[in-house]
Design a protein around this motif. Structure first.
Motif, PDB file in Angstrom:
ATOM      1  N   PHE A  75      54.318  39.616  65.508  1.00 33.99           N
ATOM      2  CA  PHE A  75      55.164  40.583  65.070  1.00 33.99           C
ATOM      3  C   PHE A  75      56.108  39.896  63.961  1.00 33.99           C
ATOM      4  O   PHE A  75      56.265  40.498  62.907  1.00 33.99           O
ATOM      5  N   ALA A  76      56.543  38.693  64.168  1.00 34.78           N
ATOM      6  CA  ALA A  76      57.586  38.090  63.227  1.00 34.78           C
ATOM      7  C   ALA A  76      56.763  37.718  61.821  1.00 34.78           C
ATOM      8  O   ALA A  76      57.385  37.823  60.814  1.00 34.78           O
ATOM      9  N   ALA A  77      55.583  37.459  62.108  1.00 31.59           N
ATOM     10  CA  ALA A  77      54.847  36.865  60.839  1.00 31.59           C
ATOM     11  C   ALA A  77      54.729  38.504  60.086  1.00 31.59           C
ATOM     12  O   ALA A  77      54.644  38.239  58.665  1.00 31.59           O
ATOM     13  N   ALA A  78      54.178  39.308  60.790  1.00 26.13           N
ATOM     14  CA  ALA A  78      53.958  40.761  60.016  1.00 26.13           C
ATOM     15  C   ALA A  78      55.419  41.138  59.388  1.00 26.13           C
ATOM     16  O   ALA A  78      55.504  41.592  58.411  1.00 26.13           O
ATOM     17  N   TRP A  79      56.472  40.886  60.072  1.00 31.05           N
ATOM     18  CA  TRP A  79      57.829  41.342  59.653  1.00 31.05           C
ATOM     19  C   TRP A  79      58.101  40.362  58.252  1.00 31.05           C
ATOM     20  O   TRP A  79      58.546  41.097  57.211  1.00 31.05           O
ATOM     21  N   ASP A  80      57.805  39.022  58.360  1.00 35.88           N
ATOM     22  CA  ASP A  80      58.057  38.219  57.135  1.00 35.88           C
ATOM     23  C   ASP A  80      57.367  38.758  56.006  1.00 35.88           C
ATOM     24  O   ASP A  80      57.602  38.744  54.889  1.00 35.88           O
TER      25      ASP A  80
END
Length: 128
Positions: A75-80
């Motif tokens: 999720f954090a990678a998609a956010w970035d």
């Protein structure tokens, strides 16, 4: 009973595909997989966490808490990726607004620079 996570079907096949963060409690108004996917989509369009969380009806602090949970790396990678895309999009819109000023007519050098940057961004996306 533990919930099994799976890639969010709304984002499968895109550069924003991610495995949703499992809910700690089942809440209709919580960070469901669909809400997470819609947040990432809004973030990719708006380039702002505040605007994206308001668009999906969630709070800024809860968005950051979700990002910090264990098993939230996807999720954090998609956010970035989404916030980077959104900021580039917003920058392009601002540049075009600046270039097409009705009081003085369009500044064609700025229009051409924005179009070159847009073409470069599309080329970069295709190679990712």
């Amino acid at each position: 009973m533990e919930q099994t996570t799976h890639p969010a079907p709304l984002l499968a096949g895109t550069r924003f595909a991610f495995t949703p963060v499992a809910q700690q409690r089942h809440r209709a108004d919580g960070w469901t997989p669909d809400t997470q996917a819609n947040f990432i989509r809004a973030l990719s369009a708006m380039g702002s966490v505040g605007k994206a969380e308001r668009a999906v009806g969630m709070g800024r602090a809860s968005a950051y808490r979700l990002r910090e949970r264990s098993h939230a790396a996807s999720f954090a990678a998609a956010w970035d990726s989404a916030i980077s895309t959104g900021r580039m999009h917003q920058f392009s819109v601002a540049m075009m607004d600046r270039a097409i000023d009705v009081s003085s007519g369009p500044d064609m050098a700025v229009v051409h620079a924005a179009l070159r940057e847009d073409a470069l961004a599309k080329t970069t996306k295709e190679t990712i």
